[in-house]
Scaffold this motif. Structure first.
Motif, short mmCIF file in Angstrom:
data_model
loop_
_atom_site.label_atom_id
_atom_site.label_comp_id
_atom_site.label_asym_id
_atom_site.label_seq_id
_atom_site.Cartn_x
_atom_site.Cartn_y
_atom_site.Cartn_z
N LEU A 1 35.74 42.82 40.96
CA LEU A 1 35.37 41.43 40.70
C LEU A 1 34.26 41.38 39.67
CD1 LEU A 1 35.21 39.84 44.28
CD2 LEU A 1 37.04 39.63 42.60
N LEU A 2 34.25 40.33 38.88
CA LEU A 2 33.18 40.17 37.89
C LEU A 2 31.91 39.65 38.58
CD1 LEU A 2 35.13 38.50 34.94
CD2 LEU A 2 34.69 40.94 35.34
N GLU A 3 30.81 39.89 37.91
CA GLU A 3 29.51 39.43 38.41
C GLU A 3 29.45 37.90 38.41
OE1 GLU A 3 26.89 40.39 40.29
OE2 GLU A 3 26.91 42.18 39.02
N TYR A 4 28.72 37.35 39.39
CA TYR A 4 28.49 35.89 39.41
C TYR A 4 27.47 35.53 38.33
CZ TYR A 4 24.82 37.94 42.27
OH TYR A 4 23.81 38.73 42.71
N PRO A 5 27.41 34.25 37.93
CA PRO A 5 26.44 33.85 36.90
C PRO A 5 25.00 33.95 37.43
CG PRO A 5 28.08 32.11 37.28
CD PRO A 5 28.28 33.13 38.34
N GLN A 6 24.10 34.36 36.58
CA GLN A 6 22.68 34.51 36.94
C GLN A 6 21.85 33.53 36.13
OE1 GLN A 6 21.57 36.74 39.16
NE2 GLN A 6 22.37 38.78 38.75
N TYR A 7 20.80 33.04 36.74
CA TYR A 7 19.86 32.15 36.05
C TYR A 7 18.43 32.58 36.33
CZ TYR A 7 23.76 28.83 35.68
OH TYR A 7 24.96 28.23 35.40
N THR B 1 36.55 35.76 37.98
CA THR B 1 37.49 36.88 37.83
C THR B 1 38.91 36.35 37.64
OG1 THR B 1 36.08 38.17 39.30
CG2 THR B 1 38.24 39.09 38.79
N LEU B 2 39.26 35.34 38.44
CA LEU B 2 40.60 34.76 38.33
C LEU B 2 40.80 34.14 36.94
CD1 LEU B 2 43.25 33.96 39.68
CD2 LEU B 2 42.11 31.95 40.63
N ASP C 1 44.04 40.21 35.60
CA ASP C 1 44.52 41.57 35.93
C ASP C 1 43.64 42.21 37.00
OD1 ASP C 1 42.48 41.46 33.87
OD2 ASP C 1 42.75 43.61 33.58
N LEU C 2 42.30 42.01 36.89
CA LEU C 2 41.40 42.55 37.92
C LEU C 2 41.59 41.81 39.24
CD1 LEU C 2 37.82 42.96 36.34
CD2 LEU C 2 39.46 44.73 36.93
N PHE C 3 41.74 40.48 39.13
CA PHE C 3 41.88 39.66 40.33
C PHE C 3 43.09 40.11 41.15
CE2 PHE C 3 43.05 35.93 42.79
CZ PHE C 3 41.82 35.57 43.33
N ALA C 4 44.16 40.47 40.45
CA ALA C 4 45.40 40.89 41.14
C ALA C 4 45.18 42.15 41.96
CB ALA C 4 46.51 41.11 40.11
N ARG C 5 44.17 42.95 41.59
CA ARG C 5 43.90 44.19 42.32
C ARG C 5 42.98 43.97 43.51
NH1 ARG C 5 41.63 47.58 37.63
NH2 ARG C 5 40.45 48.50 39.34
N HIS C 6 42.38 42.79 43.58
CA HIS C 6 41.41 42.51 44.65
C HIS C 6 42.13 42.02 45.90
CE1 HIS C 6 37.87 41.21 46.71
NE2 HIS C 6 38.30 39.96 46.74
N ARG C 7 41.73 42.58 47.05
CA ARG C 7 42.32 42.11 48.31
C ARG C 7 41.44 41.02 48.88
NH1 ARG C 7 44.53 46.75 52.11
NH2 ARG C 7 45.32 44.89 53.12
N LEU C 8 41.98 39.81 48.93
CA LEU C 8 41.20 38.65 49.36
C LEU C 8 40.95 38.71 50.86
CD1 LEU C 8 43.04 35.76 47.47
CD2 LEU C 8 40.75 36.62 46.99
N THR C 9 39.70 38.53 51.26
CA THR C 9 39.41 38.38 52.69
C THR C 9 39.71 36.92 53.06
OG1 THR C 9 37.15 37.68 52.27
CG2 THR C 9 37.53 40.05 52.49
#
Ligand code: ADE
Length: 248
Positions: free
Chosen positions: A175-181, A216-217, A222-230
Motif C-alpha cells: 500500500l502507498l503511504e498516506y498523505p502527511q502534513y 493505492t487504488l 496493480d499494487l492494490f490488487a495484491r493487497h488482501r483487504l481486511t
C-alpha cells in the motif's frame, strides 16, 4: 552487512554514501560499503577493461578477465559473499521484496556494467543474480547499485531509528503511504484535514488507513490488487454496508 561494488567509476559512488542515513549506518558499523575499481584488476599497461565486440557493432564490451579477477579476490576474503549481483536491464526487477531478500545477506558483491554491455561469460558463469531497477536503460549500473544499497540499508536492523522504522511499514504491505502534513495548518488557503488536528488518535489512524487504501487504488491499481483487504479495510472503503440496528 558488507557490500563491494565493482565499477570503472568508483568516484560516482562517493557522495550518496556520505550523507544522512547511509553515512550514519556506515559510521555505526552496520553497513560497510567498498568501491572496487575494476581497472585495478587489469594486467596490461593501459589498464584496459573493455574491448570491441566480436561480430562487430558499435560500442565497447567490458572484458571478463578483470571482473572475474576482482570477484575471485573478494571471494577469497571471509566471509564469502552470499551473492554476486550483475546490474543489467535484462535482470529481475528490483522491488521491496528483493530488497528484503538482500537485507538478509551478510555480504554481497555488486557489479556495475558500462558501455554497450558486459561479456556474456560474466552473466553466465560469475553472477549469481541479475537485477534491473526498471524498464529503461541507464548509462551504467552505478546508479542502480546506489538505489539497491539505499533500499537495502534502511532494512538492516538498527539503521533506522524507532520512529523512522514505523514509517518503513509502507511497502511491507503493498500500500502507498498516506498523505502527511506539517505546520502551518493553512498554507495559501490549502488546509490540513480537520481530523489530523483533532487529537483523536483512533480517528487519525482510521483516516490514514483509509487514505492509504484510496490512494493505492487510485494511483497503483496493480499494487492494490495484491493487497488482501481486511474487514476493516472494506468498511473504510465503504464496501461493507453498515450493520442494521436490531429492532427491539
Ligand atoms: N544498467 C543499465 N540499465 C540498467 C537498469 N535499468 N537497471 C540496472 N542496471 C542497468
Amino acid at each position: 552487512m558488507r557490500v563491494d561494488i565493482l565499477t570503472l567509476f568508483p568516484d560516482m559512488l562517493v557522495s550518496p554514501l556520505e550523507h544522512s542515513i547511509l553515512k550514519r549506518a556506515r559510521e555505526a558499523g552496520l553497513l560497510d560499503v567498498r568501491a572496487v575499481d575494476i581497472r585495478d584488476f587489469t594486467t596490461d599497461r593501459h589498464r584496459q577493461a573493455d574491448d570491441h565486440a566480436y561480430g562487430g557493432g558499435p560500442g565497447m564490451v567490458m572484458k571478463p578477465e578483470p571482473i572475474f579477477a576482482a570477484v575471485e579476490a573478494l571471494a577469497a576474503e571471509a566471509p564469502p559473499p552470499d551473492r554476486v549481483v550483475l546490474f543489467t536491464p535484462r535482470g529481475r526487477r528490483f522491488d521491496q521484496e528483493v530488497a528484503s531478500e538482500l537485507a538478509r545477506d551478510h555480504r554481497i558483491v555488486l557489479i556495475c556494467g558500462r558501455y554497450e554491455g558486459v561479456d556474456e561469460r560474466v552473466h553466465r558463469y560469475l553472477a549469481t543474480d541479475h537485477l534491473s531497477i526498471g524498464d529503461y536503460v541507464l548509462t551504467g549500473g552505478e546508479l542502480a547499485a546506489l538505489v539497491v544499497v539505499d533500499a537495502v540499508a534502511r532494512l538492516l536492523p538498527g539503521v533506522l531509528g524507532k520512529e523512522e522504522s514505523a514509517l518503513s511499514e509502507s511497502f511491507s504491505e503493498p500500500l502507498l503511504e498516506y498523505p502527511q502534513y506539517t505546520r502551518p495548518p493553512d498554507f495559501r488557503g490549502c488546509c490540513v484535514p480537520d481530523i489530523l488536528l483533532s487529537g483523536n488518535h483512533g480517528a487519525v489512524e482510521q483516516w490514514r488507513r483509509g487514505q492509504s487504501l484510496q490512494e493505492t487504488l487510485r494511483l497503483r491499481p496493480d499494487l492494490f490488487a495484491r493487497h488482501r483487504l481486511t474487514l476493516q479495510d472494506q468498511k473504510l472503503l465503504g464496501l461493507v454496508p453498515p450493520r442494521k440496528k436490531r429492532r427491539k
